[in-house]
Design an enzyme around this catalytic site. Structure first.
Site, PDB file in Angstrom:
ATOM      1  CB  THR A 240      -1.038  -0.223   0.910  1.00 50.09           C
ATOM      2  OG1 THR A 240      -1.502  -1.549   1.327  1.00 50.09           O
ATOM      3  CG2 THR A 240      -1.800   1.329   1.089  1.00 50.09           C
ATOM      4  CB  CYS A 241       3.577   2.475   1.504  1.00 48.04           C
ATOM      5  SG  CYS A 241       2.842   1.976   3.621  1.00 48.04           S
ATOM      6  CG  PHE A 242       6.553   1.728  -1.306  1.00 52.47           C
ATOM      7  CD1 PHE A 242       7.298   3.360  -1.574  1.00 52.47           C
ATOM      8  CD2 PHE A 242       6.784   1.366  -0.361  1.00 52.47           C
ATOM      9  CE1 PHE A 242       8.245   3.295  -1.023  1.00 52.47           C
ATOM     10  CE2 PHE A 242       7.438   0.948   0.589  1.00 52.47           C
ATOM     11  CZ  PHE A 242       8.398   2.883   0.978  1.00 52.47           C
TER      12      PHE A 242
END
Length: 273
Positions: A240-242
C-alpha cells in the site's frame, strides 16, 4: 439518539440497540406484571457503568459499582455514545485539530461547509457512482517488473476493474491499494500510478506414500514429497505504501476475477480517511 456506532464498533452498536429495545418494551408494557418482567430483564443483565469491553474505563463516578436499571438506562446509553464518539478519542481529535489548524487557519474554514471540509480531508463519497471508467483506470496503471501494457494479465485487470466492477467493488479495490475507499479531490489520477508487478506463484508441497513389499503404506522409507508452483492458487497482494499491486500470472480473466475479489473482500487493513 444512539450514535452511528456501526462505523466504530458494529457488535457494540447491535448491543446498544437491543438494550434500547428492551427499554422500549418496558415503556410499552400496559399491565404491572409485564412491566415488572421487562424491568427485571434489564436488571438481570447486571451491566455496570463502564465502557463495554473495557471494565477499567468508568463512564461516571463509581461506575464500576453502579448498575443499569430502568431509571438510568437512558443516561447509560448517552454516556456510552459520548465515550465512543468523543471521550475515548478526544486526545487524538484535539491533536488532529491542532495540526490541521497549523496548516489551514480556522478563519479560512468558515468559508466552507461541513461537507466540503469532509471532501477535502477524506475525498469524495458518492457511493453509487463509478470511480472511473476503463480508459481512466488504464491511465493510472503502470505495468512493471515482469509486466507490460500488452501483458494479458494487465489487459484483463483493466477490463475487470475498469469496466466490470460495481462502484462498491471499485471502492474495495481502491481501499485495498491505497488504504482509503474515497477518491481524492481532483479525481483518481491524483493518487499517482499504481504499479502492477509480477508476483511469484505459491509453492505447493504434496506428500505421497508408496506401499512396501508387504503392502504397508506406513513405512517412512517409502514416503516422498513433491513441490509444484501454481499461479492460479496464489492471491493478489499489495504494497500500500508504494502502490505496488502484485499480480500472479493467472491463466484466465475468470481466475483473476475470483482471486482479486477474494483478496479485496477478505482482507482488512486500515482506512486512512
Amino acid at each position: 439518539v444512539l450514535f452511528r456506532s456501526s462505523y466504530i464498533d458494529s457488535p457494540l452498536h447491535d448491543s446498544m440497540r437491543k438494550l434500547r429495545a428492551m427499554y422500549a418494551t418496558f415503556l410499552a408494557a400496559t399491565d404491572a406484571s409485564a412491566k415488572a418482567d421487562a424491568e427485571l430483564s434489564i436488571e438481570a443483565l447486571d451491566i455496570a457503568f463502564t465502557l463495554p469491553g473495557h471494565d477499567d474505563i468508568l463512564l461516571c463516578k463509581d461506575g464500576d459499582v453502579r448498575t443499569v436499571h430502568v431509571d438510568n438506562i437512558t443516561e447509560y446509553l448517552s454516556l456510552v455514545s459520548m465515550a465512543m464518539c468523543y471521550g475515548t478519542v478526544s486526545p487524538q481529535i484535539d491533536s488532529f485539530i491542532k495540526g490541521f489548524t497549523d496548516v489551514v487557519p480556522i478563519a479560512a474554514l468558515r468559508l466552507l461547509s461541513g461537507k466540503e471540509i469532509s471532501q477535502m480531508v477524506c475525498g469524495a463519497d458518492a457511493a453509487d457512482e463509478p470511480l472511473w471508467d476503463e480508459a481512466v483506470f488504464k491511465s493510472i496503471l503502470q505495468p512493471d517488473h515482469g509486466y507490460t501494457n500488452e501483458s494479458k494479465q494487465v489487459l484483463w485487470l483493466v477490463k475487470l476493474v475498469g469496466a466490470t466492477f460495481t462502484p462498491a467493488q471499485q471502492r474495495q479495490f481502491l481501499e485495498f491499494c491505497t488504504g482509503c475507499p474515497r477518491v481524492p479531490i481532483g479525481g483518481i489520477t491524483q493518487i499517482g500510478k499504481i504499479r502492477v508487478v509480477y508476483k511469484e506463484p505459491s509453492t505447493l508441497t504434496a506428500s505421497t506414500t508408496s506401499a512396501n513389499a508387504e503392502g504397508s503404506t506406513t513405512a517412512v522409507a517409502n514416503a516422498s514429497t513433491s513441490t509444484t508452483t501454481d499461479a492460479d492458487s496464489t492471491l493478489v497482494s499489495v504494497n500500500t505504501c508504494f502502490l505496488y499491486l502484485k499480480v500472479p500470472a493467472y491463466s484466465s480473466m475468470e481466475v483473476l476475477s475470483q482471486k482479486l475479489l477474494l483478496s479485496i473482500t477478505g482482507s482488512e487493513g486500515f482506512d486512512f480517511s
